[in-house]
Design a protein around this motif. Structure first.
Motif, PDB file in Angstrom:
ATOM      1  N   ASN A 673     -26.814  45.718  15.164  1.00 63.20           N
ATOM      2  CA  ASN A 673     -26.501  45.937  16.553  1.00 63.20           C
ATOM      3  C   ASN A 673     -26.551  44.431  17.355  1.00 63.20           C
ATOM      4  O   ASN A 673     -25.531  44.045  18.051  1.00 63.20           O
ATOM      5  CB  ASN A 673     -27.234  46.860  17.423  1.00 63.20           C
ATOM      6  CG  ASN A 673     -27.010  48.311  17.094  1.00 63.20           C
ATOM      7  OD1 ASN A 673     -26.071  48.575  16.460  1.00 63.20           O
ATOM      8  ND2 ASN A 673     -28.018  49.267  17.314  1.00 63.20           N
ATOM      9  N   ASN A 674     -27.548  43.873  17.064  1.00 60.01           N
ATOM     10  CA  ASN A 674     -27.920  42.609  17.885  1.00 60.01           C
ATOM     11  C   ASN A 674     -27.146  41.362  17.300  1.00 60.01           C
ATOM     12  O   ASN A 674     -27.305  40.237  17.576  1.00 60.01           O
ATOM     13  CB  ASN A 674     -29.131  42.123  17.878  1.00 60.01           C
ATOM     14  CG  ASN A 674     -30.017  43.370  18.821  1.00 60.01           C
ATOM     15  OD1 ASN A 674     -29.687  43.272  19.811  1.00 60.01           O
ATOM     16  ND2 ASN A 674     -30.972  43.881  18.588  1.00 60.01           N
ATOM     17  N   GLN A 675     -26.231  41.703  16.167  1.00 62.95           N
ATOM     18  CA  GLN A 675     -25.409  40.584  15.611  1.00 62.95           C
ATOM     19  C   GLN A 675     -23.863  40.750  16.238  1.00 62.95           C
ATOM     20  O   GLN A 675     -22.992  40.167  15.567  1.00 62.95           O
ATOM     21  CB  GLN A 675     -25.583  40.629  13.948  1.00 62.95           C
ATOM     22  CG  GLN A 675     -26.545  39.960  13.626  1.00 62.95           C
ATOM     23  CD  GLN A 675     -26.531  38.447  13.639  1.00 62.95           C
ATOM     24  OE1 GLN A 675     -25.573  37.488  13.037  1.00 62.95           O
ATOM     25  NE2 GLN A 675     -27.103  37.808  14.795  1.00 62.95           N
ATOM     26  N   SER A 676     -23.638  41.878  17.039  1.00 60.25           N
ATOM     27  CA  SER A 676     -22.560  42.150  17.363  1.00 60.25           C
ATOM     28  C   SER A 676     -21.487  40.852  18.035  1.00 60.25           C
ATOM     29  O   SER A 676     -21.994  40.095  18.834  1.00 60.25           O
ATOM     30  CB  SER A 676     -22.073  43.229  18.494  1.00 60.25           C
ATOM     31  OG  SER A 676     -22.960  44.448  18.198  1.00 60.25           O
ATOM     32  N   CYS A 677     -20.171  40.960  17.699  1.00 60.35           N
ATOM     33  CA  CYS A 677     -19.497  40.027  18.407  1.00 60.35           C
ATOM     34  C   CYS A 677     -19.354  40.158  19.623  1.00 60.35           C
ATOM     35  O   CYS A 677     -18.923  41.224  20.101  1.00 60.35           O
ATOM     36  CB  CYS A 677     -18.217  39.747  17.409  1.00 60.35           C
ATOM     37  SG  CYS A 677     -18.108  39.667  15.798  1.00 60.35           S
ATOM     38  N   ILE A 697     -32.524  42.157  23.687  1.00 60.81           N
ATOM     39  CA  ILE A 697     -33.069  40.947  23.011  1.00 60.81           C
ATOM     40  C   ILE A 697     -31.788  40.281  22.714  1.00 60.81           C
ATOM     41  O   ILE A 697     -31.873  38.620  22.891  1.00 60.81           O
ATOM     42  CB  ILE A 697     -33.582  41.016  21.608  1.00 60.81           C
ATOM     43  CG1 ILE A 697     -34.232  39.949  21.302  1.00 60.81           C
ATOM     44  CG2 ILE A 697     -32.796  41.626  20.738  1.00 60.81           C
ATOM     45  CD1 ILE A 697     -35.290  40.335  20.046  1.00 60.81           C
ATOM     46  N   SER A 698     -30.613  40.427  22.646  1.00 60.90           N
ATOM     47  CA  SER A 698     -29.344  39.766  22.225  1.00 60.90           C
ATOM     48  C   SER A 698     -28.943  39.588  23.864  1.00 60.90           C
ATOM     49  O   SER A 698     -28.232  38.396  23.992  1.00 60.90           O
ATOM     50  CB  SER A 698     -28.323  40.535  21.401  1.00 60.90           C
ATOM     51  OG  SER A 698     -28.699  40.375  20.144  1.00 60.90           O
ATOM     52  N   GLU A 699     -29.111  40.272  24.618  1.00 61.43           N
ATOM     53  CA  GLU A 699     -28.502  39.967  25.949  1.00 61.43           C
ATOM     54  C   GLU A 699     -29.189  38.691  26.613  1.00 61.43           C
ATOM     55  O   GLU A 699     -28.758  38.142  27.284  1.00 61.43           O
ATOM     56  CB  GLU A 699     -28.673  41.346  27.015  1.00 61.43           C
ATOM     57  CG  GLU A 699     -27.893  42.464  26.713  1.00 61.43           C
ATOM     58  CD  GLU A 699     -28.257  43.668  27.466  1.00 61.43           C
ATOM     59  OE1 GLU A 699     -27.598  44.817  27.324  1.00 61.43           O
ATOM     60  OE2 GLU A 699     -28.900  43.526  28.221  1.00 61.43           O
TER      61      GLU A 699
END
Length: 811
Positions: A673-677, A697-699
């Motif tokens: 999920n957190n590797q999404s383009c 965490i990616s946000e």
């Protein structure tokens, strides 16, 4: 002038108007509640037939003609309105969605599916009517997928059982164009779906004298024999479809091949086959009848043969599932029989209108069926050129010449319906039909039918082997690059001119120049609408719980994610993305960006890569992933989306916002999920941020690595379908969206979008929309207009059978 054509034409026009209504007028619900369904319709039809008998079926004055036209129009409204009200009241209410109930049911029919599974149609038949009033009315029909059919093998159609079932309302994804599954359910009186949650307790069989029940049992027996006898034969599915009309085992690839070669009408029992065997049965019975002088003195042998042929056609049609082509054929044979009994000359138009009348009276929703349009359209065109005002095919012409011209006529006559329904025209169809029609009619179908009726596996195997031989030329035709001509959607005025062009081409030569008709038909090749330079259009396809988005610029197309796979046979690429591309005139995308490898985003990716290899495939997956290897095999460039540089298409800027994830990063950051383009699309006045399934965490990582200005966008595709693990306040404050768009399945198991997330957007004054309520959504971003233009499927395609759409708002 005969009254029946006037009455039938008015009835047909009235049905078309009725089915175009967005909501069902209250008067029909009131009439149904007051008088019931059967009593009113039975009384109305009795009155009509009485009038037809009194007046002799002929209108002599203008007032009589007008009267019959008005009567036909009113009858259609009355019958369809009351039946529609009955269908609506039978549907599973939203409040009962996913409820578990224990009650009693009757099995109506079984259909075969892969891996020894079946689809059942069951009817609610409770003894305790208190159960019926809560969630399921008495007589409500439910569709049920049964995986462990061996456990219930003894249960026959017409038998009763008690079970605990989990019911669901008839709510499905809705696109801006194409097939409407809600309409299919409503037309077939399917009130919802069910899932067994307990073992079935078979109830004592009630004595039934209903011949349809015994016919359905015989049909199931024949189907079971075919499935068992041809268990390992590659043509098992096709033989099953040809004999009993059950197409559930036909693979999607075979369906596409039959459509591309133009022989789909031969796959199930077709009108041609029913007519052929009815004639043979009638001739044989007539020959036997002639052997008795006493019988011939009572009833002439030709009339007795026709009666037996008609009876055979009815039984054959029932065994075949009683689809629209079967109905049309049986009713036309009945009309011919009526003319024979009357002893007068009956024109083909009389036969046509009687068959049309009976079909519409039997099923008011048949007019919405693709088979209805193709069947009656083809017959009407043939009658027009053979026995209409213009005799295009002369009686003295040779058989082969007549056959060729008939095929030409039907092909031209169905150009427009095929373009509108299938977005393609088979160019190989005349040749494929020239080979397949006689082969299937005189070899495969007789063997399959005799084998099924006599329970002879040897004959079934011979039928399967004959179809294997046919497959050789079908595969060859299908692999020709020019076998089909793709045709995209056109506006109504173009379709009208194309229809006029088709008419010109089937008229006799010399009336209107042929080049005029060819020119008008060529309008189908007009380029599809595209955004202006600097503009872009975005379509959020309704794929349920998943993501599939298209971005169109003037000369380019980007597909972002391919939606989920539903089962081994169906995924979002086949059902949604590829049909969308065909409807809008795209053979391939310039870029297919896969945000990450989760089933609800990548389920349709393999098929999309195979059927429409993009120029470039960008994703967050590793280089050795099977999808990357497949893309390379198909000559698509591959790229890692997190290192892509910004680019411009037709004045529109595409900015990948990559995540820097070094090897020592936190493990959670490396999750799929957190590797999404993440991709930003923008022009002078508009910007859209596509986020995949990134979480908190990616946000934070994006905000830290790129800053708020890089993320700021007017439109935000809500991260992770509105999960509570995403759409954090710092991220939203950085993006500062005006519109938030969600792709989520209605009442999905994950609870997306989460209530707290929606409240967060609303607190910021963000307007949000969800495909679960709106269906597919198309946003047009014009660089000279500050306000985007928005279409949604629920608003544009709203019909009375979408009764649950408005009720699902905000759920």
């Amino acid at each position: 002038m005969p009254s029946l054509p006037l009455f039938t034409t008015a009835y047909l026009l009235s049905l078309l108007l009725f089915h175009g209504q967005a909501t069902l007028p209250w008067i029909w619900s009131m009439a149904f509640d007051t008088f019931g369904e059967k009593s009113v319709i039975l009384f109305a039809w009795s009155a009509v037939f009485l009038l037809l008998g009194i007046r002799g079926g002929v209108s002599r004055q203008a007032t009589e003609k007008l009267g019959w036209f008005i009567l036909g129009f009113a009858m259609a409204q009355l019958c369809t309105g009351i039946q529609a009200a009955a269908h609506q009241q039978a549907q599973v209410p939203l409040a009962c969605n996913k409820q578990t109930i224990q009650s009693e049911f009757r099995l109506l029919e079984k259909a075969f599916r892969d891996n020894n599974a079946q689809t059942w149609l069951i009817e609610h038949t409770p003894r305790d009517h208190a159960v019926a009033t809560q969630c399921l009315v008495t007589g409500a029909r439910l569709q049920n997928f049964v995986e462990t059919v061996s456990t219930y093998r003894a249960l026959q159609p017409g038998e009763y059982f008690r079970a605990t079932v989990r019911i669901k309302s008839p709510k499905a994804p809705l696109q801006l164009e194409g097939f409407d599954v809600h309409r299919h359910w409503f037309a077939n009186r399917i009130a919802g779906t069910a899932q067994f949650k307990s073992k079935l307790e078979q109830l004592p069989e009630q004595t039934t004298l209903n011949p349809l029940v015994w016919m359905e049992r015989a049909r199931l027996q024949i189907a079971g024999t075919i499935v068992t006898a041809l268990q390992s034969h590659p043509e098992q599915a096709l033989v099953l479809a040809m004999v009993v009309g059950d197409q559930g085992l036909i693979s999607p690839e075979d369906r596409e091949m039959f459509s591309a070669t133009g022989i789909a009408h031969l796959v199930a029992i077709s009108g041609l086959h029913i007519t052929l065997f009815a004639m043979l049965a009638g001739k044989l019975f007539g020959a036997l009848w002639r052997r008795s002088t006493r019988l011939c003195l009572r009833v002439p042998a030709p009339l007795a043969g026709s009666a037996f042929g008609l009876l055979f056609a009815v039984l054959y049609g029932l065994v075949a599932g009683w689809g629209v082509p079967a109905q049309r054929t049986v009713f036309m044979l009945f009309a011919l029989f009526v003319g024979q009994v009357r002893g007068g000359m009956q024109s083909s138009w009389d036969t046509f209108f009687l068959a049309l009348f009976l079909t519409l009276a039997f099923d008011n929703w048949a007019v919405l069926d693709t088979g209805f349009i193709l069947s009656f359209g083809a017959v009407a065109v043939l009658i027009f050129v053979t026995q209409g005002h213009y005799h295009f095919i002369k009686p003295k012409h040779e058989f082969i010449a007549n056959a060729v011209k008939a095929q030409y006529t039907v092909t031209i006559g169905l150009v427009l319906p095929c373009a509108m329904l299938f977005n393609q025209q088979s160019l190989i169809s005349p040749l494929a039909n020239a080979l397949s029609i006689p082969w299937m009619s005189f070899v495969s179908t007789p063997l399959a039918l005799l084998g099924g009726l006599t329970q002879q596996p040897v004959l079934l195997w011979l039928a399967g082997n004959s179809l294997s031989l046919q497959r050789e030329w079908l595969v060859f035709f299908n692999e020709l690059s020019w076998a089909t001509l793709p045709i995209h959607n056109q506006p109504w005025w173009v379709n009208g001119l194309v229809g006029l062009g088709c008419l010109i081409l089937i008229l006799p030569a010399g009336l209107i120049p042929r080049w005029t008709g060819i020119t008008l038909i060529a309008l189908l090749l007009l380029p599809p609408p595209r955004p202006e330079h600097h503009d872009f259009w975005m379509t959020l396809m309704d794929v349920g719980q998943g993501t599939a988005i298209s971005i169109q610029t003037q000369n380019h197309l980007l597909i972002y994610d391919a939606g989920p796979a539903f089962n081994a046979r169906a995924d979002s690429a086949r059902r949604v993305v590829l049909p969308w591309m065909a409807a809008h005139g795209y053979r391939r995308a310039d870029m297919f960006m896969l945000s990450h490898d989760d089933a609800d985003h990548s389920g349709g990716a393999p098929l999309l890569l195979q059927k429409a290899p993009p120029v470039q495939f960008a994703s967050s997956i590793n280089k050795q992933h099977s999808l990357n290897l497949l893309a390379q095999t198909l000559k698509s460039d591959t790229a890692q989306c997190h290192v892509l540089k910004p680019w411009t298409w037709d004045g529109v800027t595409f900015t990948p916002i990559g995540l820097d994830t070094p090897a020592h990063s936190h493990q959670k950051l490396l999750a799929k999920n957190n590797q999404s383009c993440v991709l930003k699309v923008s022009n002078a006045n508009h910007s859209v941020l596509l986020t995949g399934d990134i979480e908190a965490i990616s946000e934070i990582a994006l905000l830290t690595q790129h800053g708020a200005n890089a993320l700021k966008s007017r439109v935000l595709i809500v991260p992770h379908h509105g999960s509570k693990t995403s759409s954090t306040m710092p991220f939203l404050q950085a993006v500062r969206p005006e519109y938030a768009l969600i792709q989520a399945g209605w009442e999905n198991q994950f609870g997306h979008p989460h209530k707290a997330v929606i409240e967060r957007y609303e607190a910021m004054g963000v307007q949000w929309s969800n495909t679960a309520q709106n269906g597919a959504m198309k946003w047009r971003f014009k660089h000279l207009d500050f306000q985007p233009e928005v279409d949604n499927a629920h608003a544009l395609r709203q019909r009375y059978w979408h009764m649950h759409e408005s009720g699902a708002k905000g759920r």
